[in-house]
Design a protein around this motif. Structure first.
Motif, PDB file in Angstrom:
ATOM      1  N   LEU A 243       2.016  10.830 -43.015  1.00 29.76           N
ATOM      2  CA  LEU A 243       1.945  12.275 -42.825  1.00 29.76           C
ATOM      3  C   LEU A 243       0.552  12.745 -42.431  1.00 29.76           C
ATOM      4  O   LEU A 243       0.405  13.825 -41.849  1.00 29.76           O
ATOM      5  N   ALA A 244      -0.463  11.969 -42.764  1.00 30.64           N
ATOM      6  CA  ALA A 244      -1.847  12.330 -42.440  1.00 30.64           C
ATOM      7  C   ALA A 244      -2.524  11.127 -41.786  1.00 30.64           C
ATOM      8  O   ALA A 244      -3.398  10.478 -42.375  1.00 30.64           O
ATOM      9  N   PRO A 245      -2.146  10.794 -40.550  1.00 34.51           N
ATOM     10  CA  PRO A 245      -2.529   9.507 -39.958  1.00 34.51           C
ATOM     11  C   PRO A 245      -4.013   9.341 -39.640  1.00 34.51           C
ATOM     12  O   PRO A 245      -4.449   8.227 -39.363  1.00 34.51           O
ATOM     13  N   LYS A 246      -4.809  10.416 -39.670  1.00 32.55           N
ATOM     14  CA  LYS A 246      -6.238  10.276 -39.411  1.00 32.55           C
ATOM     15  C   LYS A 246      -7.064  10.249 -40.695  1.00 32.55           C
ATOM     16  O   LYS A 246      -8.291  10.173 -40.639  1.00 32.55           O
ATOM     17  N   GLU A 247      -6.385  10.298 -41.836  1.00 29.69           N
ATOM     18  CA  GLU A 247      -7.106  10.168 -43.100  1.00 29.69           C
ATOM     19  C   GLU A 247      -7.273   8.688 -43.414  1.00 29.69           C
ATOM     20  O   GLU A 247      -6.296   7.974 -43.604  1.00 29.69           O
ATOM     21  N   ILE A 248      -8.503   8.229 -43.442  1.00 32.31           N
ATOM     22  CA  ILE A 248      -8.776   6.817 -43.682  1.00 32.31           C
ATOM     23  C   ILE A 248      -8.781   6.571 -45.185  1.00 32.31           C
ATOM     24  O   ILE A 248      -9.605   7.118 -45.914  1.00 32.31           O
ATOM     25  N   VAL A 249      -7.834   5.760 -45.623  1.00 31.92           N
ATOM     26  CA  VAL A 249      -7.649   5.482 -47.045  1.00 31.92           C
ATOM     27  C   VAL A 249      -8.034   4.037 -47.312  1.00 31.92           C
ATOM     28  O   VAL A 249      -7.581   3.121 -46.613  1.00 31.92           O
ATOM     29  N   VAL A 250      -8.863   3.832 -48.321  1.00 27.90           N
ATOM     30  CA  VAL A 250      -9.316   2.490 -48.707  1.00 27.90           C
ATOM     31  C   VAL A 250      -8.604   2.091 -49.989  1.00 27.90           C
ATOM     32  O   VAL A 250      -8.754   2.742 -51.025  1.00 27.90           O
ATOM     33  N   ASN A 303      -5.445   3.410 -34.140  1.00 21.00           N
ATOM     34  CA  ASN A 303      -4.245   4.009 -34.739  1.00 21.00           C
ATOM     35  C   ASN A 303      -3.831   3.316 -36.038  1.00 21.00           C
ATOM     36  O   ASN A 303      -2.642   3.205 -36.346  1.00 21.00           O
ATOM     37  N   LYS A 304      -4.824   2.850 -36.775  1.00 24.57           N
ATOM     38  CA  LYS A 304      -4.584   2.241 -38.087  1.00 24.57           C
ATOM     39  C   LYS A 304      -5.626   2.827 -39.042  1.00 24.57           C
ATOM     40  O   LYS A 304      -6.823   2.640 -38.832  1.00 24.57           O
ATOM     41  N   SER A 305      -5.180   3.510 -40.065  1.00 21.71           N
ATOM     42  CA  SER A 305      -6.143   4.213 -40.916  1.00 21.71           C
ATOM     43  C   SER A 305      -6.120   3.738 -42.365  1.00 21.71           C
ATOM     44  O   SER A 305      -6.737   4.353 -43.224  1.00 21.71           O
ATOM     45  N   LEU A 306      -5.443   2.629 -42.646  1.00 21.80           N
ATOM     46  CA  LEU A 306      -5.393   2.095 -44.002  1.00 21.80           C
ATOM     47  C   LEU A 306      -6.223   0.817 -44.066  1.00 21.80           C
ATOM     48  O   LEU A 306      -5.961  -0.143 -43.340  1.00 21.80           O
TER      49      LEU A 306
END
Length: 425
Positions: A243-250, A303-306
């Protein structure tokens, strides 16, 4: 707006009256009279009023009153009654715990979690709680308690050239330890909001400890105590990233505490679960783990933010979509002053080793005797340190930090401090 102040008619330009859902530019958070709301770490539900008391500049407007509202006090011309109004002079530390309960309200902006959630609203969204500081009935500052689910996307132009190892990333410690357990609850629960809610508020680093149980599979653990099943937590992460594809989550799978000998076969089973649940969203690490790491623009271009970091470097080496272990600086301190000394030393002397990111664990830790005699539980320790953590990173350590993880994160303002530093430098 004309305000009568001590018998003199002033024309007051309230620039801060213009509130935008995407207003991230709350510069100079340490300026005299700036305000923010927190939720009590001790009780876990009461709203707390916080304001800056460093008022050394001749132009500073030292607040004389602080108030809590259920609407923006700058929105209307007519007076809005305050739910709480106190004299700032009576509380020289800039802190007051109210008896107004926050509880667990519905997340605004259509961000309440459900498995079939398909659409959410970007930007910041306010709960119906506002704090304001006053000088002679003139508002100095006004802020709401809010969620910031898309703060990276909303500020992409300002953040794009920053490297992941230089970004100020707000995080949580023992992120999955939020579910009530019967056994030693006060010593195993580090958070009182689930992983989904943490992400929606603006947390971008999650610290996981995983246990394996032959008949039940993988669990989020706090040391040897199992808290909740792993897969539902991973699915919360997945839905948020979709839902929030530009939020980079670690995601930091930092330790594997149960069983004591976490075998190679168990690691392979865990990696298989991670691959099935999150593998297609994971940013590959090949060629981008050196120095300070990639820029956010470079990450977004893939296009990968995880980012999935794995606490066993031999296992991580075998999979392109796993990152090397993150070095955590954990002081194991129960005293606020001792923790500050430790963190200050870590900031000055740290060196990144396998991973461009590094984490300061800014929380206090109960000792063995605390558990035996039921003293200094995790809530009490978080209450002791969380307000200080806000001040340290806002006023002293704003630069040269990367990940900052805390307990009971709503008891501090580290999310807003991190956003402001990243956006405004």
């Amino acid at each position: 707006m004309r305000v009568k102040c001590e018998g003199v008619l002033f024309i007051v330009l309230l620039v801060q009256a213009v509130w935008s859902q995407n207003n991230y530019h709350n510069t100079d958070l340490g300026k005299c009279g700036k305000v923010h709301l927190t939720i009590s770490s001790l009780e876990g539900t009461y709203l707390e009023l916080n304001w800056v008391t460093r008022c050394d500049h001749p132009d500073d407007m030292r607040p004389d009153e602080i108030a809590l509202y259920d609407r923006n006090p700058l929105d209307r011309n007519e007076a809005i009654p305050a739910r709480v109004r106190i004299s700032a002079r009576k509380y020289p530390e800039g802190y007051y715990r109210t008896k107004v309960k926050f509880g667990e309200p519905w997340l605004p902006g259509n961000w309440e979690y459900r498995e079939n959630l398909m659409r959410t609203d970007p930007g910041q969204h306010c709960f119906p709680y506002w704090i304001a500081s006053f000088r002679s009935n003139v508002i100095i500052d006004s802020q709401c308690l809010k969620i910031s689910p898309t703060w990276m996307s909303d500020n992409s132009e300002r953040l794009g050239m920053q490297r992941i190892g230089s970004l100020f990333i707000p995080g949580t410690h023992n992120s999955g330890s939020s579910q009530t357990v019967a056994f030693l609850q006060n010593y195993v629960m580090n958070q009182d909001r689930n992983v989904w809610t943490q992400l929606v508020f603006g947390i971008r680093y999650l610290d996981f400890r995983v246990g394996y149980y032959e008949n039940d599979g993988f669990f989020i653990n706090h040391d040897v105590v199992r808290i909740s099943k792993l897969i539902p937590v991973l699915r919360e992460v997945r839905r948020f990233v979709e839902l929030a594809p530009k939020e980079i989550v670690v995601l930091d799978f930092h330790r594997f505490p149960y069983p004591s000998k976490f075998s190679a076969a168990m690691h392979e089973r865990l990696v298989a679960v991670l691959s099935e649940e999150l593998g297609d969203l994971a940013l590959h690490s090949t060629g981008i783990q050196s120095g300070r790491g990639p820029t956010l623009n470079e990450i977004w271009a893939r296009n990968k933010s995880l980012i999935i970091c794995y606490g066993n470097k031999e296992i991580a080496r075998d999979y392109e979509w796993l990152w090397n272990p993150i070095q955590q600086f954990w002081g194991n301190k129960r005293n606020v002053a001792d923790l500050k000394v430790f963190l200050d030393s870590a900031i000055r002397d740290h060196k990144t080793i396998l991973n461009p990111m590094w984490a300061l664990m800014a929380e206090l830790t109960p000792q063995t005797l605390d558990v035996i005699f039921r003293t200094n539980n995790l809530r009490k320790l978080a209450d002791n340190v969380n307000r200080q953590v806000t001040k340290w990173f806002r006023d002293e350590w704003l630069s040269n930090v990367n990940i900052v993880a805390t307990d009971f994160f709503l008891g501090n303002d580290i999310i807003n401090v991190a956003i402001d530093r990243n956006v405004n430098g």
